[in-house]
Design an enzyme around this catalytic site. Structure first.
Site, PDB file in Angstrom:
ATOM      1  N   THR A  78       4.151  -4.615 -15.159  1.00 60.56           N
ATOM      2  CA  THR A  78       4.223  -3.294 -14.533  1.00 60.56           C
ATOM      3  C   THR A  78       2.859  -2.935 -13.931  1.00 60.56           C
ATOM      4  O   THR A  78       1.886  -3.656 -14.114  1.00 60.56           O
ATOM      5  CB  THR A  78       4.628  -2.220 -15.559  1.00 60.56           C
ATOM      6  N   LYS A 101      -1.406   0.659 -24.035  1.00 58.84           N
ATOM      7  CA  LYS A 101      -0.822   0.521 -22.693  1.00 58.84           C
ATOM      8  C   LYS A 101      -1.825   0.967 -21.637  1.00 58.84           C
ATOM      9  O   LYS A 101      -2.463   2.011 -21.761  1.00 58.84           O
ATOM     10  CB  LYS A 101       0.473   1.331 -22.583  1.00 58.84           C
ATOM     11  N   HIS A 153       4.448   5.606 -25.133  1.00 65.13           N
ATOM     12  CA  HIS A 153       4.118   4.196 -25.403  1.00 65.13           C
ATOM     13  C   HIS A 153       2.928   4.114 -26.350  1.00 65.13           C
ATOM     14  O   HIS A 153       2.235   5.104 -26.577  1.00 65.13           O
ATOM     15  CB  HIS A 153       3.771   3.458 -24.097  1.00 65.13           C
ATOM     16  N   ASN A 201      11.517  -2.969 -16.561  1.00 61.11           N
ATOM     17  CA  ASN A 201      12.061  -2.888 -17.916  1.00 61.11           C
ATOM     18  C   ASN A 201      13.225  -3.860 -18.024  1.00 61.11           C
ATOM     19  O   ASN A 201      14.246  -3.684 -17.379  1.00 61.11           O
ATOM     20  CB  ASN A 201      12.518  -1.457 -18.219  1.00 61.11           C
ATOM     21  N   MET A 202      13.041  -4.893 -18.845  1.00 58.84           N
ATOM     22  CA  MET A 202      14.053  -5.949 -18.950  1.00 58.84           C
ATOM     23  C   MET A 202      15.102  -5.625 -20.010  1.00 58.84           C
ATOM     24  O   MET A 202      16.013  -6.411 -20.225  1.00 58.84           O
ATOM     25  CB  MET A 202      13.384  -7.282 -19.303  1.00 58.84           C
TER      26      MET A 202
END
Ligand code: NAD
Length: 267
Positions: free
Chosen positions: A102, A161, A157, A126-127
């Site tokens: 990202t 991050k 998060h 986002n998988m």
């Protein structure tokens, strides 16, 4: 690919948090095998057995500092510039690519779009399968509720991050904005402080939390008069992203991954 042969996966960022989880999930997946584990050339784990380093025992795959040919698909969860290099390699070598990184800037994103015409590529901020379903659901909800409902997005998060807001939160903003004939670039409001005045009807608020080890939480809140509807996705562990990243095509349209088709998950 011949019947029965395993898919050979190359994990880029193999020493990272996501890379490690992807290798764990690959180990449990009979149809895919780890072909190469790559990380930055100055990583202290360079040359060591990646399996031993991530608690899987000896795998016979040693951490390398650069990509080499022979893999069927590269799975890259690293940093924007690194993923751009991986995609370039994928194009040159004919390797498929699954990229979850990202924080790409506008220029990098348009380059990814361009490259995805020539590469069998899946790119998603986002998988997670649940989040890909949420992408669809919020679009429907935003359309049905219409402009009478205020839309706010909240994301949380872990403290490590680096990018903010998350790529997923931005994607959610873009989806709900488009569904209600708005441009998120123009109506997105990132946090509020001081005498900002009343909320405009068109704005879409974006609030960000960074704390502890929160894996990832996203809420889209639709606020009406006398009620509100919240759609929430909570990732319990990184494994949901890893599982989504290697999920084979299943015919279910929210599956983020397909090794054999050329598409991107951002619509
Ligand atoms: P991390 O920092 O733990 O891992 C990144 C890895 O990339 C590190 O091991 C680092 O050494 C490696 N790296 C740096 N330079 C490199 C180079 N030149 N070549 C090869 N490897 C290199 O981070 P993470 O938590 O694993 O997240 C990585 C990325 O994935 C971030 O952008 C994050 O936001 C994103 N992410 C996406 C999803 C999704 O579902 N799409 C889910 C979780 C994280």
């Amino acid at each position: 690919m011949s019947e029965g042969r395993k898919i050979r996966a190359v994990v880029v960022g193999a020493a990272g948090k996501m890379g490690g989880r992807i290798i764990h999930v690959l180990k449990e997946t009979p149809s895919i095998e780890l072909f190469q584990a790559v990380d930055r050339p100055d990583h202290p784990w360079m040359g060591k057995d990646i399996g031993e380093l991530i608690g899987l025992g000896k795998l016979g795959i040693f951490l390398e500092g650069s990509l080499r040919k022979g893999g069927d698909v590269l799975i890259d969860f690293t940093a924007p510039q690194v993923s751009m290099e991986s995609l370039k390699f994928a194009k040159e070598s004919g390797t498929a690519a699954v990229v979850g990184t990202t924080g790409l800037n506008t220029e990098q994103l348009s380059r990814v779009r361009e490259l995805s015409r020539d590469i069998r590529c899946v790119f998603s901020p986002n998988m997670s399968v649940g989040m890909n379903l949420m992408f669809k659901v919020v679009q429907d909800v935003a359309r049905i509720l219409g402009p009478e409902y205020d839309i706010e997005i909240l994301e949380a998060h872990h403290r490590l991050k680096k990018d903010s807001p998350s790529g997923t939160a931005v994607r959610l903003g873009e989806i709900v904005a488009k569904a209600t004939d708005r441009d998120f670039g123009q109506v997105g409001v990132y946090g509020r402080k001081g005498m900002v005045g009343e909320r405009t009807r068109k704005e879409i608020g974006m609030q960000v939390i960074r704390a502890g080890d929160i894996v990832g939480e996203h809420t889209v809140l639709f606020g009406g008069i006398g009620e509100r509807l919240e759609i929430i996705h909570r990732a319990h562990s990184r494994d949901n992203f890893a599982r989504g990243a290697i999920r084979p095509p299943s015919g279910w349209s929210t599956s983020p991954t397909a090794f054999t088709t050329c598409r991107m998950c951002w619509g």
